[in-house]
Structure formats: structure tokens, C-alpha cells
Design a protein around this motif. Structure first.
Motif, mmCIF file in Angstrom:
data_model
loop_
_atom_site.group_PDB
_atom_site.id
_atom_site.type_symbol
_atom_site.label_atom_id
_atom_site.label_comp_id
_atom_site.label_asym_id
_atom_site.label_seq_id
_atom_site.Cartn_x
_atom_site.Cartn_y
_atom_site.Cartn_z
ATOM 1 N N GLN A 184 1.012 -1.081 0.160
ATOM 2 C CA GLN A 184 0.102 -0.074 0.002
ATOM 3 C C GLN A 184 0.967 1.377 0.013
ATOM 4 O O GLN A 184 1.892 1.245 0.802
ATOM 5 N N VAL A 185 0.490 2.069 -0.992
ATOM 6 C CA VAL A 185 1.469 3.400 -0.867
ATOM 7 C C VAL A 185 0.793 4.556 -0.866
ATOM 8 O O VAL A 185 -0.781 4.646 -0.968
ATOM 9 N N VAL A 186 1.449 5.832 -0.384
ATOM 10 C CA VAL A 186 0.760 6.930 -0.616
ATOM 11 C C VAL A 186 1.463 7.885 -1.212
ATOM 12 O O VAL A 186 2.998 7.818 -1.357
ATOM 13 N N ARG A 187 0.871 8.493 -2.073
ATOM 14 C CA ARG A 187 1.691 9.426 -3.123
ATOM 15 C C ARG A 187 1.263 10.938 -2.811
ATOM 16 O O ARG A 187 0.241 11.241 -2.312
ATOM 17 N N ASN A 188 2.268 11.718 -3.384
ATOM 18 C CA ASN A 188 1.923 13.251 -3.442
ATOM 19 C C ASN A 188 1.807 13.680 -5.004
ATOM 20 O O ASN A 188 1.563 12.572 -5.767
ATOM 21 N N GLU A 189 1.894 14.724 -5.580
ATOM 22 C CA GLU A 189 1.772 15.061 -6.869
ATOM 23 C C GLU A 189 2.762 14.684 -7.838
ATOM 24 O O GLU A 189 2.595 14.648 -8.918
ATOM 25 N N ARG A 190 3.851 14.329 -7.223
ATOM 26 C CA ARG A 190 5.056 14.023 -8.086
ATOM 27 C C ARG A 190 5.400 12.572 -7.994
ATOM 28 O O ARG A 190 5.654 11.793 -8.906
ATOM 29 N N THR A 191 5.291 11.814 -6.746
ATOM 30 C CA THR A 191 5.864 10.405 -6.568
ATOM 31 C C THR A 191 5.232 9.821 -5.291
ATOM 32 O O THR A 191 4.402 10.587 -4.670
ATOM 33 N N ASN A 195 5.407 3.910 1.916
ATOM 34 C CA ASN A 195 4.868 2.631 1.457
ATOM 35 C C ASN A 195 4.818 1.478 2.780
ATOM 36 O O ASN A 195 5.843 1.524 3.474
ATOM 37 N N ILE A 196 3.853 0.918 2.619
ATOM 38 C CA ILE A 196 3.812 -0.269 3.614
ATOM 39 C C ILE A 196 3.621 -1.448 2.879
ATOM 40 O O ILE A 196 2.699 -1.599 2.079
ATOM 41 N N MET A 197 4.436 -2.681 3.328
ATOM 42 C CA MET A 197 4.357 -3.971 2.384
ATOM 43 C C MET A 197 4.534 -4.903 3.330
ATOM 44 O O MET A 197 5.296 -4.986 4.480
ATOM 45 N N MET A 198 3.606 -5.972 3.028
ATOM 46 C CA MET A 198 3.760 -7.346 3.711
ATOM 47 C C MET A 198 4.006 -8.471 2.868
ATOM 48 O O MET A 198 3.601 -8.466 1.774
ATOM 49 N N ILE A 199 5.144 -9.199 3.201
ATOM 50 C CA ILE A 199 5.681 -10.108 2.166
ATOM 51 C C ILE A 199 5.452 -11.551 2.911
ATOM 52 O O ILE A 199 6.050 -11.445 4.174
ATOM 53 N N SER A 200 4.831 -12.349 2.341
ATOM 54 C CA SER A 200 4.432 -13.535 2.922
ATOM 55 C C SER A 200 5.286 -14.753 2.620
ATOM 56 O O SER A 200 5.501 -15.069 1.384
ATOM 57 N N TYR A 201 6.059 -15.676 3.580
ATOM 58 C CA TYR A 201 6.498 -16.747 3.198
ATOM 59 C C TYR A 201 5.879 -18.011 3.729
ATOM 60 O O TYR A 201 4.730 -17.693 4.738
ATOM 61 N N LYS A 202 6.164 -19.146 3.586
ATOM 62 C CA LYS A 202 5.391 -20.506 4.182
ATOM 63 C C LYS A 202 5.395 -20.345 5.524
ATOM 64 O O LYS A 202 4.522 -20.287 6.318
ATOM 65 N N ALA A 206 6.777 -10.985 6.612
ATOM 66 C CA ALA A 206 7.783 -9.934 6.711
ATOM 67 C C ALA A 206 7.193 -8.354 6.496
ATOM 68 O O ALA A 206 6.253 -8.390 5.485
ATOM 69 N N ASN A 207 7.583 -7.593 7.381
ATOM 70 C CA ASN A 207 7.038 -6.031 6.948
ATOM 71 C C ASN A 207 8.029 -5.220 6.386
ATOM 72 O O ASN A 207 9.187 -4.887 6.732
ATOM 73 N N VAL A 208 7.952 -4.303 5.527
ATOM 74 C CA VAL A 208 8.779 -3.530 4.881
ATOM 75 C C VAL A 208 8.100 -2.252 4.762
ATOM 76 O O VAL A 208 7.028 -1.923 4.250
ATOM 77 N N ILE A 209 8.638 -1.298 5.417
ATOM 78 C CA ILE A 209 8.107 0.284 5.774
ATOM 79 C C ILE A 209 9.446 1.211 4.997
ATOM 80 O O ILE A 209 10.559 1.197 5.556
ATOM 81 N N GLY A 210 8.550 1.966 4.303
ATOM 82 C CA GLY A 210 9.669 2.910 3.547
ATOM 83 C C GLY A 210 9.098 4.137 3.310
ATOM 84 O O GLY A 210 7.956 4.385 3.212
ATOM 85 N N ALA A 298 4.793 -5.893 -5.938
ATOM 86 C CA ALA A 298 4.385 -4.689 -5.072
ATOM 87 C C ALA A 298 3.896 -3.645 -5.916
ATOM 88 O O ALA A 298 2.795 -3.156 -5.385
ATOM 89 N N GLN A 299 4.477 -3.165 -6.827
ATOM 90 C CA GLN A 299 3.724 -2.376 -7.951
ATOM 91 C C GLN A 299 2.438 -2.671 -8.354
ATOM 92 O O GLN A 299 1.513 -1.822 -8.404
ATOM 93 N N GLU A 300 2.365 -3.982 -8.699
ATOM 94 C CA GLU A 300 0.983 -4.352 -9.028
ATOM 95 C C GLU A 300 0.072 -4.533 -7.926
ATOM 96 O O GLU A 300 -1.250 -3.886 -8.226
ATOM 97 N N SER A 301 0.549 -4.801 -6.750
ATOM 98 C CA SER A 301 -0.535 -4.733 -5.526
ATOM 99 C C SER A 301 -0.871 -3.686 -5.200
ATOM 100 O O SER A 301 -1.955 -3.325 -4.937
ATOM 101 N N SER A 302 0.086 -2.475 -5.285
ATOM 102 C CA SER A 302 -0.428 -1.252 -4.839
ATOM 103 C C SER A 302 -1.545 -0.506 -5.664
ATOM 104 O O SER A 302 -2.204 0.202 -5.677
#
Length: 311
Positions: A184-191, A195-202, A206-210, A298-302
Motif C-alpha cells: 500500500q502506498v501514499v503518493r503526492n503530486e510527483r511520486t 509505503n507499507i508492504m507485507m511479504i508472506s513466506y510459508k 515480513a513487513n517493509v516500511i519505506g 509490489a507495484q501491481e499490488s499497490s
């Protein structure tokens, strides 16, 4: 990054033969600083004059630069991300498959002391089976790129491709390909700015916050990054610097790390590979294919607002 790399090569006493730069003022400044010759085109250089190329261009220019350099030298170091989309990556693989030029990618966490040690500890079983990983990486909006190209998603790929890629690559290096990605992402007028991402393994999530959206004075303007790896028998915490913490049951241990610089370590590895005729397997073109697959998922998901399965 060109300046950073130049300083590291100078420290290593590796000869910088040329700076290839179309901006005359920048080229002259670099040439004077590092005592190298100037060219405005890589195609003009002779194969006899160079052993390797170091590419520090905006991401949208990587493919063409690698295609040209691969005809002239036997090794290429290219800053991350290696490319912007799957079509470009397939073309890069064709170049790599020709076998005439080794391509290494600047995924620096594979050489960063705390991240390297954390991976070693996981593989040694220090935390048992990893169950959850938390990765954080945030800073104020980067405004140092020429023409502010980082803020143009068509040139940089945005926050995911330029900042969160570090933690995504580390997770892939640590665990391989995941099962699902939700972003899931939050954008401004430029970019993209958050970003908050959850990556699932078996057996692990994993949580990735950028973020590129921190206030100007946040952390005195410096990047903040941290890593937590939590297993069924303990946890590892790394917050930068030259130490990390390991907790096992009611015991807590601080592990002192040898002081190194990740950027220097990756370029030393690259130079040694060139000098010794070794293939840079630790961070070569093929070793980041899974990283790029996760990024594109991740881009597709967002865009879809739902989790994407990794094939």
C-alpha cells in the motif's frame, strides 16, 4: 554515487581511467578531483584502455549503458535498481547470457556489516525458525539528484524501486522468493512518499516500511534504517552502526561488529573479482531476479489494492 564510488576507488588505489559525462562542468570537476581523462561517450573508448565500467546513471539509462559497456569491457558494476521493468530485465539477461561481460548490481545490504552478520546468525540457528521480520527505511525527500530525477517515477521507479528495494533485496537474499506480496502506498503530486508492504513466506511474514516523506529535520536529515528478525527461539535487532543485539530466552547479548563501509566492501569485492578473473556471484545480475519480481509484484499490488501471488 559517482563521487562516492570515485572516493572509494581512490582509497583502494584502483585507477580511474575515464569519467564518461555529458555535462562538461561535472566532467571537468570529476576529472580534476580524481585525475582521470574525460569522454562524453562510452562508445568512443578503446577496449584496450579499460577493464571495467561503473554505472551511476539514472535508472532509466541503465539498460543502454550496460549494452554499450558490455561490448567494451569484461565487467560492469551498476547501481541499483538494475532496471525499471521486466522487459528491460529480459534484455539484460540476454546480454549476461552472452558470457563476455560479468554484471554486478549494487545491492549494498549484501555487504553491510549488520545485515551480513544477521544473515549468518539466522543460518546458524541463533533465533530458531524465523517467524517475523520488520524492515524500516525512511528519510526526508531526497533532493540531491541532478534535475531531481529521483522524483520522476519514469526515471527512478519511485520510492519502491529506489529506497525499499534495499530491504526487499535483503529479504530475498535471506529467504528467497515469497508466496505473496501486499503493498500500500501514499503518493503526492510527483511520486510515492510512503509505503507499507507485507511479504508472506510459508513460515514467516515480513513487513517493509519505506518513506521519503519525513520532515526536513527528521534524524538531522540522515537516513534511518533498522532490522528485526524474530524467530521461535530468539530475535536479532540491528539499527545501524557497528553492533547488533541478540535475545535468546532471558539472555541478551550485544555483538560488536568489525567497522566497515558497505559501499566500500561491495566495490572491493567487485575490483577483486575483476583482478582475479572471478565471477561476482554474490550480487550478480541473475541473483537479483527474485528481488525485481517482488518489486514488480509490489507495484501491481499497490495498483490493484490486493495481494499478488509470486509465481
Amino acid at each position: 554515487m559517482g563521487q562516492v564510488h570515485g572516493e572509494i576507488y581512490e582509497k583502494m588505489k584502483a585507477e580511474i581511467a575515464y569519467v564518461v559525462e555529458r555535462d562538461p562542468a561535472k566532467a571537468q570537476a570529476f576529472s580534476e578531483r580524481f585525475s582521470c581523462r574525460i569522454s562524453d561517450s562510452f562508445e568512443k573508448l578503446s577496449e584496450q584502455e579499460i577493464d571495467a565500467a561503473d554505472i551511476c546513471l539514472p535508472t532509466n539509462l541503465h539498460l543502454e549503458a550496460i549494452r554499450t559497456a558490455a561490448k567494451k569491457c569484461r565487467a560492469i558494476f551498476c547501481e541499483k535498481p538494475i532496471c525499471l521493468n521486466a522487459e528491460e530485465y529480459l534484455q539484460l539477461k540476454k546480454i549476461g547470457d552472452e558470457g563476455t561481460c560479468a554484471i554486478m548490481v549494487g545491492q549494498v545490504l549484501r555487504f553491510w556489516n549488520g545485515y551480513v552478520k544477521s544473515k549468518e546468525l539466522v543460518e546458524e540457528g541463533a533465533v530458531g525458525i524465523p517467524r517475523m521480520v520488520n524492515c524500516l527505511r525512511r528519510q526526508k525527500m531526497p533532493d540531491w539528484s541532478k534535475g531531481n530525477w529521483l522524483m520522476d517515477p519514469e526515471k527512478s521507479g519511485g520510492l519502491l524501486m529506489d529506497l525499499s528495494i534495499h530491504d526487499i533485496d535483503y529479504l530475498y537474499w535471506l529467504f528467497g522468493k515469497p508466496q505473496k506480496v501486499y503493498s500500500q502506498v501514499v503518493r503526492n503530486e510527483r511520486t510515492t512518499v510512503h509505503n507499507i508492504m507485507m511479504i508472506s513466506y510459508k513460515e514467516c511474514c515480513a513487513n517493509v516500511i519505506g518513506s521519503w516523506g519525513m520532515p526536513e529535520a527528521f534524524g538531522d536529515g540522515e537516513l534511518e534504517a533498522s532490522l528485526e528478525i524474530i524467530g521461535d527461539q530468539g530475535m536479532i535487532t540491528y539499527k545501524g552502526g557497528d553492533w547488533l543485539e541478540v535475545i535468546q530466552g532471558n539472555k541478551k547479548e550485544t555483538i560488536k561488529l568489525e567497522h566497515t563501509d558497505g559501499y566500500e566492501e561491495e566495490l572491493r569485492y567487485f575490483v577483486r573479482s575483476v583482478e582475479e578473473g572471478r565471477y561476482p556471484q554474490r550480487a550478480d545480475l541473475y541473483s537479483v531476479e527474485g528481488t525485481m519480481d517482488i518489486l514488480w509484484a509490489a507495484q501491481e499490488s499497490s495498483g490493484k489494492g490486493q495481494a499478488v501471488t509470486i509465481i
